[in-house]
Design a protein around this motif. Sequence first.
Motif, short mmCIF file in Angstrom:
data_model
loop_
_atom_site.label_atom_id
_atom_site.label_comp_id
_atom_site.label_asym_id
_atom_site.label_seq_id
_atom_site.Cartn_x
_atom_site.Cartn_y
_atom_site.Cartn_z
N UNK A 7 0.87 -1.22 -0.15
CA UNK A 7 -0.03 0.12 -0.09
C UNK A 7 0.70 1.34 -0.19
N UNK A 8 0.70 2.28 -0.89
CA UNK A 8 1.22 3.45 -1.03
C UNK A 8 2.48 3.47 -2.05
N UNK A 9 2.67 2.28 -2.36
CA UNK A 9 3.82 2.00 -3.59
C UNK A 9 3.33 2.55 -4.85
N UNK A 52 -1.63 -7.34 -10.96
CA UNK A 52 -1.42 -6.29 -9.77
C UNK A 52 -1.93 -6.66 -8.66
N UNK A 53 -0.96 -6.76 -7.61
CA UNK A 53 -1.57 -6.96 -6.23
C UNK A 53 -0.74 -6.11 -5.19
N UNK A 54 -1.68 -5.61 -4.42
CA UNK A 54 -1.34 -4.44 -3.45
C UNK A 54 -1.45 -4.85 -2.17
N UNK A 55 -0.78 -5.27 -1.21
CA UNK A 55 -0.88 -5.90 -0.09
C UNK A 55 -0.98 -4.67 0.99
N UNK A 56 -1.96 -5.05 2.03
CA UNK A 56 -2.16 -4.08 2.89
C UNK A 56 -1.14 -3.97 4.09
N UNK A 61 -3.46 1.16 -3.64
CA UNK A 61 -4.15 0.75 -2.44
C UNK A 61 -4.94 -0.79 -2.72
N UNK A 62 -4.82 -1.57 -1.68
CA UNK A 62 -5.36 -2.77 -1.86
C UNK A 62 -6.48 -3.25 -2.99
N UNK A 63 -7.44 -2.08 -3.02
CA UNK A 63 -8.66 -2.21 -3.97
C UNK A 63 -7.92 -1.74 -5.23
N UNK A 64 -6.83 -1.72 -5.68
CA UNK A 64 -6.37 -1.55 -6.96
C UNK A 64 -5.89 -3.04 -7.65
#
Length: 120
Positions: free
Chosen positions: A13-15, A116-120, A85-88
């Motif tokens: 998250x935030x990357x 694309x996987x966004x971890x929290x 964000x994780x929802x991305x």
Amino acid sequence: VQLQASGGGLVRTGDSLRLSCAASGGTFSHYIMGWFRQAPGKEREFVAAITWSGGRTLADSVKGRFTISRDNAKNTVTLEMGSLKPEDSAVYYCAATVRYTYVAREFDYWGQGTQVTVSS
């Protein structure tokens, strides 16, 4: 037109992340290029598009965080994603159309997708 997407991956998250799409087999500058995404169990949704002359449209959910650009000399379109964000998290697809549209079913050519996987 053949489209090849690349650049996906696992981020936090935030990357930030940059997706690229290379086109071949057609006159790239004639096409509106778009990015769509599809998360498991959800419909494919519009993310961003750019016209042949550089006009840009972004989905409200990504405005201020994502940017789309194209290089007509290199036949590429890029999606710069920031403040992820994780929802991305989704499979991201690049697509091409000669129509002035942002509707997925009206895009004629699709790349294979990149995760694309966004971890929290």
